[in-house]
Design an enzyme around this catalytic site. Structure first.
Site, PDB file in Angstrom:
ATOM      1  CE  LYS A 166      -5.900 -55.429 -15.937  1.00  0.00           C
ATOM      2  NZ  LYS A 166      -5.961 -56.872 -16.131  1.00  0.00           N
ATOM      3  CG  HIS A 179      -4.382 -63.613 -16.801  1.00  0.00           C
ATOM      4  ND1 HIS A 179      -4.712 -62.876 -15.684  1.00  0.00           N
ATOM      5  CD2 HIS A 179      -4.872 -62.932 -17.867  1.00  0.00           C
ATOM      6  CE1 HIS A 179      -5.392 -61.798 -16.063  1.00  0.00           C
ATOM      7  NE2 HIS A 179      -5.494 -61.805 -17.384  1.00  0.00           N
ATOM      8  CG  ASP A 202      -6.985 -61.258 -21.175  1.00  0.00           C
ATOM      9  OD1 ASP A 202      -6.458 -61.511 -20.087  1.00  0.00           O
ATOM     10  OD2 ASP A 202      -8.202 -61.043 -21.313  1.00  0.00           O
ATOM     11  CG  HIS A 227     -10.940 -55.655 -16.865  1.00  0.00           C
ATOM     12  ND1 HIS A 227     -10.682 -56.940 -17.299  1.00  0.00           N
ATOM     13  CD2 HIS A 227     -12.264 -55.459 -17.084  1.00  0.00           C
ATOM     14  CE1 HIS A 227     -11.791 -57.481 -17.755  1.00  0.00           C
ATOM     15  NE2 HIS A 227     -12.777 -56.605 -17.637  1.00  0.00           N
TER      16      HIS A 227
END
Ligand code: NCD
Ligand code: ZN
Length: 353
Positions: free
Chosen positions: A99, A15, A247, A136
């Site tokens: 995603k 991210h 992550d 996720h």
């Protein structure tokens, strides 16, 4: 082994956020990794190819001294994603896939998918176009215990999806349980998983013993020790289904240290060093290159990097914080040292920038 030279690794789940913070966080990643797969959970999310392209340009502009750093982009799957979006993504070599955030599962997931069956036609289009699905994997129902949400997601959603779409390339992101390890192993070669450094290094005691430590709070949340052990075993096994995705998820200091602190651990400043620590503790440094530099690239159909990096065993103090726009960013190991130092790539012996 006190010195380790590896094919330059890649971070297949990171991210970066947007705006001023890019200057800090992209640099940390570009110092270490040849490529990254950038998550699309901006506010508003990155849902279209053109948005991903301009976001990528802002990322590159943040590190003009790293022209060879190559960020790949992901698009945010929403209930409004169309087959035309899938086709457009398939035609752009810098976009690796979509995603999937179950709506409400994590930070900036409000735009995600509430009813997974509703996107089955899109998954079919992705399967046909060879576009990857990054997942996720946590259910969101209030009645499901937060420590059980990954396992419930496998049973209720991921297993049916892998059965229905056997050719769909799926990355089960940031797995945290031994059930996830077993599930990925039992699937065919099109299903793989990323594992973070923090889930290899810490169990849930790091979050809760001696006080609540908000910088260790991420989603999926740290689990108990037997799960951490299963993740270490998988990462160090040499099995190409498990590869590196940090992550790394930066947040301003005040959003973490708050009465309702948000989820995300920041590790990009020492990412490969922290993985080296985990592999070293397992006596498996010789397996780090497979996990960090080879398996992910192979999964996404890309060549490995042609540079190398070198890590040396040295005690490196972690800064207390990094600039994050007008705010501050607290690194996961603040106040501690990291046991490896990164040296420049391709045999260049100077400490990295
Ligand atoms: C991520 C974030 O902050 O964007 N947070 C996290 O705890 N991992 C979102 C995510 O990947 O779940
Ligand atoms: Zn993430």
């Amino acid at each position: 082994m006190d010195s380790l030279t590896l094919i330059q690794p890649d971070d297949w789940h990171v991210h970066f956020r947007d705006g001023e913070p890019l200057a800090t966080v992209v640099r940390h990643t570009a110092q270490r990794f040849g490529r990254a797969l950038v998550m699309p959970n901006l506010v508003p999310p990155v849902t279209a190819v053109a948005e991903a392209r301009s976001y990528r340009a802002r990322i590159m502009a943040a590190v003009p001294d790293f022209p060879d750093f190559n960020p790949y982009m992901s698009l945010y799957l929403t209930p409004r994603t169309t087959a035309a979006d899938v086709l457009a993504a398939a035609q752009d070599p810098q976009i690796l896939g979509f995603k999937l955030y179950p709506a409400g599962a994590t930070t900036h997931s409000e735009a995600g998918v509430a009813k997974l069956e509703g996107i089955y036609p899109i998954l079919e289009a992705m399967e046909q176009c060879g576009v990857a699905l990054m997942v996720h994997g946590e259910v969101t129902q209030a009645e499901v215990d937060i420590f059980d949400r990954e396992k419930a997601f496998i049973d209720d959603h991921l297993a049916p999806i892998t059965e229905r779409f056997p050719e769909l390339r799926i990355t089960f992101e940031h797995i945290t349980t031994r059930e996830a390890v077993a599930f990925v192993r039992a699937c065919g070669p099109r299903v793989a998983a990323t594992i973070t450094a923090h889930h290899l290094l810490y169990n849930r005691n790091a979050l809760l013993v001696g006080g609540i430590r908000p910088h260790f709070y991420c989603l999926p949340v740290l689990k108990r020790e037997r799960h951490r052990e299963a993740l270490v075993e998988a990462a160090c096994s040499g099995d190409a289904k498990f590869f590196l995705g940090t992550d790394s998820a930066p947040h301003p200091h005040g959003r973490k240290e708050a009465s309702c602190g948000c989820a995300g651990c920041y590790t990009a400043y020492a990412a490969i060093e922290l993985y080296a620590t985990a592999f070293d503790r397992a006596g498996a440094l010789h397996r780090l290159e497979q996990f960090a530099s080879i398996s992910g690239a192979r999964f996404y159909g890309l060549p490995v990097n042609d540079r190398t990096i070198t890590l040396r065993r040295e005690q490196v103090p972690t800064p207390d914080s990094f600039p994050f726009g007008a705010d501050r960013l607290i690194p996961l190991t603040a106040g501690e040292t990291v046991a490896w130092r990164l040296y420049g790539s391709s045999g260049d012996d100077r400490p990295s920038r």
